[in-house]
Design a protein around this motif. Structure first.
Motif, PDB file in Angstrom:
ATOM      1  N   HIS A  63       8.197 -18.233   4.118  1.00  0.00           N
ATOM      2  CA  HIS A  63       7.063 -18.768   4.880  1.00  0.00           C
ATOM      3  C   HIS A  63       6.992 -18.156   6.276  1.00  0.00           C
ATOM      4  CE1 HIS A  63       9.213 -21.943   7.336  1.00  0.00           C
ATOM      5  NE2 HIS A  63      10.049 -21.954   6.320  1.00  0.00           N
ATOM      6  N   ASP A 164      13.686 -19.808  11.356  1.00  0.00           N
ATOM      7  CA  ASP A 164      13.078 -20.509  10.219  1.00  0.00           C
ATOM      8  C   ASP A 164      11.584 -20.306  10.314  1.00  0.00           C
ATOM      9  OD1 ASP A 164      12.223 -22.273   8.281  1.00  0.00           O
ATOM     10  OD2 ASP A 164      12.830 -24.086   9.339  1.00  0.00           O
ATOM     11  N   ASP A 165      10.946 -19.403   9.600  1.00  0.00           N
ATOM     12  CA  ASP A 165      11.580 -18.671   8.515  1.00  0.00           C
ATOM     13  C   ASP A 165      11.343 -17.172   8.684  1.00  0.00           C
ATOM     14  OD1 ASP A 165      13.006 -18.428   6.105  1.00  0.00           O
ATOM     15  OD2 ASP A 165      11.247 -18.685   4.891  1.00  0.00           O
ATOM     16  N   GLU A 194       4.335 -24.116   5.195  1.00  0.00           N
ATOM     17  CA  GLU A 194       5.542 -24.647   4.538  1.00  0.00           C
ATOM     18  C   GLU A 194       6.054 -25.868   5.280  1.00  0.00           C
ATOM     19  OE1 GLU A 194       9.893 -25.151   3.709  1.00  0.00           O
ATOM     20  OE2 GLU A 194       8.893 -24.814   5.620  1.00  0.00           O
ATOM     21  N   GLU A 195       6.034 -25.780   6.595  1.00  0.00           N
ATOM     22  CA  GLU A 195       6.639 -26.831   7.419  1.00  0.00           C
ATOM     23  C   GLU A 195       5.889 -28.156   7.341  1.00  0.00           C
ATOM     24  OE1 GLU A 195       9.497 -26.597   8.583  1.00  0.00           O
ATOM     25  OE2 GLU A 195       9.946 -24.506   9.004  1.00  0.00           O
ATOM     26  N   ASP A 217      14.701 -18.505   2.413  1.00  0.00           N
ATOM     27  CA  ASP A 217      14.550 -19.446   3.521  1.00  0.00           C
ATOM     28  C   ASP A 217      15.912 -19.666   4.176  1.00  0.00           C
ATOM     29  OD1 ASP A 217      13.454 -21.410   5.274  1.00  0.00           O
ATOM     30  OD2 ASP A 217      12.157 -22.176   3.686  1.00  0.00           O
ATOM     31  N   VAL A 218      15.897 -20.372   5.275  1.00  0.00           N
ATOM     32  CA  VAL A 218      17.147 -20.679   5.969  1.00  0.00           C
ATOM     33  C   VAL A 218      17.778 -21.930   5.352  1.00  0.00           C
ATOM     34  CG1 VAL A 218      16.329 -19.664   8.114  1.00  0.00           C
ATOM     35  CG2 VAL A 218      15.992 -22.108   7.717  1.00  0.00           C
TER      36      VAL A 218
HETATM   37 ZN    ZN Z   1      11.971 -22.826   6.411  1.00  0.00          ZN
END
Ligand code: ZN
Ligand code: CO
Length: 332
Positions: A63, A164-165, A194-195, A217-218
């Motif tokens: 993302h 992120d990210d 995404e968030e 992703d993280v």
């Molecule tokens: Zn993320």
């Protein structure tokens, strides 16, 4: 690669307002892929290769949005009240600096707290943008901002907001650059929103209709003083997701990822995360279901303005991701 990372993390582009970072990514990957398009939600969808014999349609999703804030009210003295975009913790806000999309800067502070050591809730904080009244305030209701903080290198450790990210975006771009040949039709999806609930990946997963999907992703770590109990640590290699708060990774995908890491002789870590989830959840549940997993980059202090990764992990993630999509895949 560090230059690209810096460029990506320093771009201000919260959820729903990803255009600035999308243009950075587009410029990086133009010429490396066979097709690039942007869908209605702003996802940047890039295709490399065509599905040949023994090949799959593989979707990789990282993302490009970041957490941020949105102005909800301006008072007569020009102070901005705000609400959050994504998971913002009050403890990271007091004294933090933000930048609005129109370039206006601001510093977050709080009303007088009830007790000196108590962090107030967000509704008791405000952004001081340097204005002295509502009319001269450069920020209007509905304007969005992201946290700002200079990018920092501490030896092998890289620190910034929006790792992120964007660190995953950098890993995907680096893999695309390293990729020589593949039997697969690979979709590199740089997803939006995404968030705020995996919204970009939800529509992109439906649209791409992949045979196999990986989010990049993280993930958090358990290696800081009196931190969470978790096996993942910085500097110990890519993390292969087993589960998180929103998904159980497909065991066949996990085995495929572990086998690839072992074949390369790369260190790797198994990730069991209690909270949070990634784009992989949305894609896994798309249409009639998709075998899905997640390649995770170990990251400290996630969703703070100083997220920290280890550059060696990042490089190993690039190696692993490139290898995963270069060879025929047999899920078993
Ligand atoms: Zn993320
Ligand atoms: Co996040």
């Amino acid at each position: 690669m560090k230059q690209l990372i810096q460029k990506l993390v320093e771009t201000v582009a919260p959820s729903g307002y990803e255009a600035p970072v999308r243009e950075v990514i587009r410029a990086e990957i133009a010429g490396l892929v066979d097709e690039i398009r942007v869908d209605a939600l702003g996802n940047l969808i890039a295709r490399k290769g065509k599905k040949g014999p023994g090949g799959l349609r593989i979707m990789l999703s990282g993302h490009m949005d970041e957490i941020g804030v949105i102005a909800t009210h301006i008072d007569e003295n020009g102070f901005v009240r705000f609400s959050t975009i994504g998971g913002i913790y009050p403890i990271h806000c007091v004294g933090a600096r933000v930048q609005f999309l129109n370039g206006a800067g601001g510093v977050i502070y709080m009303e007088k707290p009830d007790a000196p050591d108590k962090v107030p809730t967000i509704d008791r904080m405000f952004i001081d943008v340097g204005a002295s009244d509502r009319a001269s305030c450069p920020v209007k209701v509905g304007d969005v901002a992201a946290f700002v903080r200079p990018y920092l290198e501490l030896g092998d450790r890289l620190v910034s907001k929006a790792m992120d990210d964007r660190i995953a975006v950098a890993v995907m771009i680096a893999s695309l650059k390293e990729l020589k040949s593949s039997p697969h039709e690979i979709y590199f999806v740089f997803s939006t929103q995404e968030e705020v609930g995996l919204r970009g990946a939800t529509v992109a997963g439906y649209d791409v209709d992949p045979d196999l999907a990986l989010a990049v992703d993280v993930t958090r770590t358990g290696d800081t003083p009196k931190g969470v109990k978790m096996e993942v640590a910085l500097g110990k290699g890519p993390a292969i997701k087993v589960r998180d708060g929103g998904m159980l990774a497909d065991p066949r995908v996990i085995r495929w990822m572990v086998a690839a890491a072992e074949k390369l002789g790369l260190p790797y870590q198994m990730e069991v995360l209690e909270g949070g989830t990634t784009d992989a959840r949305a894609i896994q549940l798309s249409r009639s279901g998709v075998p899905a997993g997640c390649l995770s980059i170990p990251t400290r202090y996630i969703h703070s303005p100083s997220e920290m990764v280890d550059f060696r992990d990042v490089q190993q993630c690039v190696k692993l991701l490139t290898a995963l999509v270069s060879e025929p895949v047999k899920l078993e």
